[in-house]
Design an enzyme around this catalytic site. Structure first.
Site, PDB file in Angstrom:
ATOM      1  N   CYS A   1      -2.107   9.688   2.577  1.00  0.00           N
ATOM      2  CA  CYS A   1      -1.603   9.073   1.336  1.00  0.00           C
ATOM      3  C   CYS A   1      -2.485   9.398   0.135  1.00  0.00           C
ATOM      4  O   CYS A   1      -2.001   9.529  -0.973  1.00  0.00           O
ATOM      5  CB  CYS A   1      -1.478   7.572   1.505  1.00  0.00           C
TER       6      CYS A   1
ATOM      7  N   GLU B   1       0.883  -1.176   0.000  1.00  0.00           N
ATOM      8  CA  GLU B   1       0.000   0.000   0.000  1.00  0.00           C
ATOM      9  C   GLU B   1       0.914   1.218   0.000  1.00  0.00           C
ATOM     10  O   GLU B   1       1.447   1.608   1.038  1.00  0.00           O
ATOM     11  CB  GLU B   1      -0.889  -0.020   1.256  1.00  0.00           C
TER      12      GLU B   1
HETATM   13  P1  NAD Z   1       8.142   4.846   4.963  1.00  0.00           P
HETATM   14  O1  NAD Z   1       8.111   4.004   3.747  1.00  0.00           O
HETATM   15  O2  NAD Z   1       9.327   5.712   5.209  1.00  0.00           O
HETATM   16  O3  NAD Z   1       8.019   3.928   6.275  1.00  0.00           O
HETATM   17  C1  NAD Z   1       6.999   2.950   6.445  1.00  0.00           C
HETATM   18  C2  NAD Z   1       7.503   1.853   7.362  1.00  0.00           C
HETATM   19  O4  NAD Z   1       8.622   1.232   6.763  1.00  0.00           O
HETATM   20  C3  NAD Z   1       7.941   2.309   8.760  1.00  0.00           C
HETATM   21  O5  NAD Z   1       7.449   1.386   9.716  1.00  0.00           O
HETATM   22  C4  NAD Z   1       9.457   2.273   8.673  1.00  0.00           C
HETATM   23  O6  NAD Z   1      10.057   1.933   9.899  1.00  0.00           O
HETATM   24  C5  NAD Z   1       9.734   1.199   7.654  1.00  0.00           C
HETATM   25  N1  NAD Z   1      10.958   1.478   6.887  1.00  0.00           N
HETATM   26  C6  NAD Z   1      11.436   2.694   6.534  1.00  0.00           C
HETATM   27  N2  NAD Z   1      12.573   2.563   5.819  1.00  0.00           N
HETATM   28  C7  NAD Z   1      12.815   1.231   5.717  1.00  0.00           C
HETATM   29  C8  NAD Z   1      13.827   0.443   5.091  1.00  0.00           C
HETATM   30  N3  NAD Z   1      14.841   1.022   4.443  1.00  0.00           N
HETATM   31  N4  NAD Z   1      13.751  -0.898   5.196  1.00  0.00           N
HETATM   32  C9  NAD Z   1      12.724  -1.483   5.841  1.00  0.00           C
HETATM   33  N5  NAD Z   1      11.732  -0.796   6.455  1.00  0.00           N
HETATM   34  C10 NAD Z   1      11.764   0.536   6.406  1.00  0.00           C
HETATM   35  O7  NAD Z   1       6.808   5.684   4.928  1.00  0.00           O
HETATM   36  P2  NAD Z   1       6.303   6.794   5.938  1.00  0.00           P
HETATM   37  O8  NAD Z   1       7.158   8.008   5.827  1.00  0.00           O
HETATM   38  O9  NAD Z   1       6.088   6.214   7.302  1.00  0.00           O
HETATM   39  O10 NAD Z   1       4.852   7.090   5.316  1.00  0.00           O
HETATM   40  C11 NAD Z   1       4.680   7.918   4.211  1.00  0.00           C
HETATM   41  C12 NAD Z   1       4.439   7.157   2.942  1.00  0.00           C
HETATM   42  O11 NAD Z   1       3.486   6.159   3.124  1.00  0.00           O
HETATM   43  C13 NAD Z   1       3.888   8.040   1.840  1.00  0.00           C
HETATM   44  O12 NAD Z   1       4.477   7.701   0.604  1.00  0.00           O
HETATM   45  C14 NAD Z   1       2.414   7.691   1.827  1.00  0.00           C
HETATM   46  O13 NAD Z   1       1.753   7.945   0.608  1.00  0.00           O
HETATM   47  C15 NAD Z   1       2.462   6.248   2.137  1.00  0.00           C
HETATM   48  N6  NAD Z   1       1.195   5.798   2.691  1.00  0.00           N
HETATM   49  C16 NAD Z   1       0.422   4.961   1.944  1.00  0.00           C
HETATM   50  C17 NAD Z   1      -0.807   4.557   2.450  1.00  0.00           C
HETATM   51  C18 NAD Z   1      -1.719   3.657   1.669  1.00  0.00           C
HETATM   52  O14 NAD Z   1      -2.670   3.183   2.254  1.00  0.00           O
HETATM   53  N7  NAD Z   1      -1.461   3.394   0.403  1.00  0.00           N
HETATM   54  C19 NAD Z   1      -1.218   5.002   3.700  1.00  0.00           C
HETATM   55  C20 NAD Z   1      -0.387   5.830   4.419  1.00  0.00           C
HETATM   56  C21 NAD Z   1       0.825   6.239   3.911  1.00  0.00           C
END
Ligand code: NAD
Length: 456
Positions: free
Chosen positions: A244, A210
């Site tokens: 998002c 997602e």
């Molecule tokens: P992110 O991808 O930075 O982090 C999400 C999760 O992944 C966190 O728990 C984090 O600890 C983990 N993570 C981060 N870097 C990692 C890595 N290198 N390896 C493994 N795990 C890692 O996202 P964010 O900043 O928390 O959220 C924002 C993003 O999420 C935006 O792009 C937004 O559009 C998206 N989002 C999508 C939805 C949806 O339902 N499609 C909902 C909310 C947010």
């Protein structure tokens, strides 16, 4: 890190013991979750306030309420979803009968982001429980208070062999991804989505991703502008734009740009007063890095409204900017904050071309009075989902799948679609041992004519 292997092994043993399979068990756990959310509601709302300054109403509407609805819906339908289903059998398998058996994947890893830290952890968990899986939850390290409440809640109400929360930063997430889970449900950015999918590929683990991206909002010259303004402002600035599926940028027909901006600024003042930064209900930006990034995105653009920021409170006022094109930094990344660039167009074909030249968005919104225009855009552009004459609300229903396409994600959830994301459908052909036909076995002699009549 040995702890993580230990947690996964404990869950694998729990799952192998078969406890999660009976529907009665799943319902009991869903009821438990509902009860836990009810009991801990005050703490959850407090945590969401601490992390993002969400007021109680917004936190309940977009987090707790949605999670509770998801649990109630799953409770009502899980019995039917979990039953095996008889389907038709081709005549050449006579007298066999075919059934599809929904089967839980096993141990699921759920990784969540910080923007709706409660709902985006609990909604996939509901689906995982309903489908009969064990689950390891990894909430975001940036929404510290909510992650702690989730960890406490899960530890208090559930057996850690069944559901457990693992808190931590990227290193913890990567240690989890090194394990062989049976399915991974990831919500976050497209960049990290790639990392997750790569890690999953090592174990050939199925993934639901997602993700996010830049979701356009198109306003045609025949739209109800006053209403469009209200719905765009509410969809963009809820949670201070950290949504998002928030409209990322506006594509407005040149002839209606001025009145639309006027209605929007009026609406912003109505919703958040003329000093939104000090409005107690207006959410803050998650951390300093994002605050600085968002302030930077306003540079070299014309300020049409807002623009104020308070670094101490980490708040940025609802902001509308103009005079940007696709070479401006604000158009090169997902904004994920309360800054809304406005681009104008003269002809809808330009819009379709522009959007199609970008990665497939998670959401698209179109404001128009014409069904023909709506049909035209829906047929010409691929995106996760969206609304005609509204924003965001397509997410709040258990009857439609929610998910992206292309770089905005793969797979979907909510309602039965969530159950499906955590389920393998096992197809079984039950044959008889009371009779047998010789044609299928070698030596095949001259049965070719016969088989050609059957398989035409
Ligand atoms: P992110 O991808 O930075 O982090 C999400 C999760 O992944 C966190 O728990 C984090 O600890 C983990 N993570 C981060 N870097 C990692 C890595 N290198 N390896 C493994 N795990 C890692 O996202 P964010 O900043 O928390 O959220 C924002 C993003 O999420 C935006 O792009 C937004 O559009 C998206 N989002 C999508 C939805 C949806 O339902 N499609 C909902 C909310 C947010």
């Amino acid at each position: 890190m040995t702890d993580i292997s230990h947690i996964v092994k404990a869950q694998q043993a729990f799952f192998a013991a078969g406890q999660t399979r009976p529907v009665a068990f799943r319902k009991k756990q869903l009821r438990m979750l509902y009860h836990a959310v009810e009991q801990q509601e005050a703490r959850i709302l407090e945590a969401l306030h601490a992390d993002l300054n969400k007021c109680e109403y917004e936190a309940y509407l977009t987090e707790v309420g949605i999670a509770r609805e998801e649990i109630r819906f799953a409770l009502r339908h899980v019995g039917r979803w979990s039953r095996s289903r008889r389907v038709r059998t081709p005549f050449y398998h006579f007298p066999g009968a075919s059934r599809i058996y929904p089967e839980p994947y096993g141990v699921a890893l759920i990784i969540a982001p910080w923007n709706y830290p409660f709902q985006l952890t609990v909604a996939p968990l509901v689906a995982a429980i309903a489908a009969g899986n064990c689950a390891v939850l990894k909430p975001s390290e940036f929404s510290i208070a909510t992650s702690q409440v989730l960890a406490d809640l899960v530890a208090q109400y559930f057996d850690p062999g069944y559901i457990t929360v693992v808190q931590g930063d990227v290193s913890v997430s990567q240690a989890l991804l090194a394990e062989a889970f049976d399915t991974i449900f990831f919500t976050g950015s497209p960049g990290v989505g790639r990392i997750v999918m790569e890690a999953a590929a090592r174990h050939l683990t199925p993934v639901t991703l997602e993700l996010g991206g830049k979701s356009p909002c198109i306003v045609e010259n025949d739209a109800n502008l006053k209403l469009a303004a209200k719905r765009i402002v509410s969809g963009k600035f809820i949670n201070a734009g950290q949504t998002c599926i928030a409209p990322d940028y506006l594509l407005v027909h040149r002839s209606v740009k001025e009145p639309l901006i006027e209605y929007m600024t009026e609406t912003i003042r109505q919703f958040y007063s003329s000093n939104p930064i000090d409005h107690p209900d207006y959410p803050k930006v998650i951390n300093q890095r994002h605050y600085d990034r968002l302030i930077g995105l306003m540079e070299n653009a014309t300020l049409l409204y807002g623009g104020a920021g308070d670094s101490k409170q980490r708040k940025i006022a609802p902001t509308i900017i103009g005079d940007v094109d696709w070479s401006h930094p604000v158009m090169k990344e997902e904004i994920f904050g309360p800054v809304l660039p406005v681009l104008v167009y003269d002809d809808l074909s330009e819009v379709i071309e522009t959007v199609n030249s970008q990665p497939k968005p998670l959401a698209l919104y179109l404001f128009t009075g014409s069904e023909t225009t709506a049909d035209r855009v829906l047929a010409a552009v691929s995106f996760g989902g969206g609304c005609v004459n509204d924003t965001l609300i397509h997410i709040a229903t258990p009857y439609m799948p929610f998910g992206g396409v292309g770089t905005s994600g793969m797979g979907a959830y909510h309602g039965k679609f969530g159950f499906d994301a955590f389920t393998h459908y096992k197809s079984i052909l039950h044959n008889t041992d009371k009779m047998d036909f010789p044609f299928r076995y070698p030596p095949f002699y001259n049965h070719l004519g016969l088989i050609k009549k059957v398989l035409k």
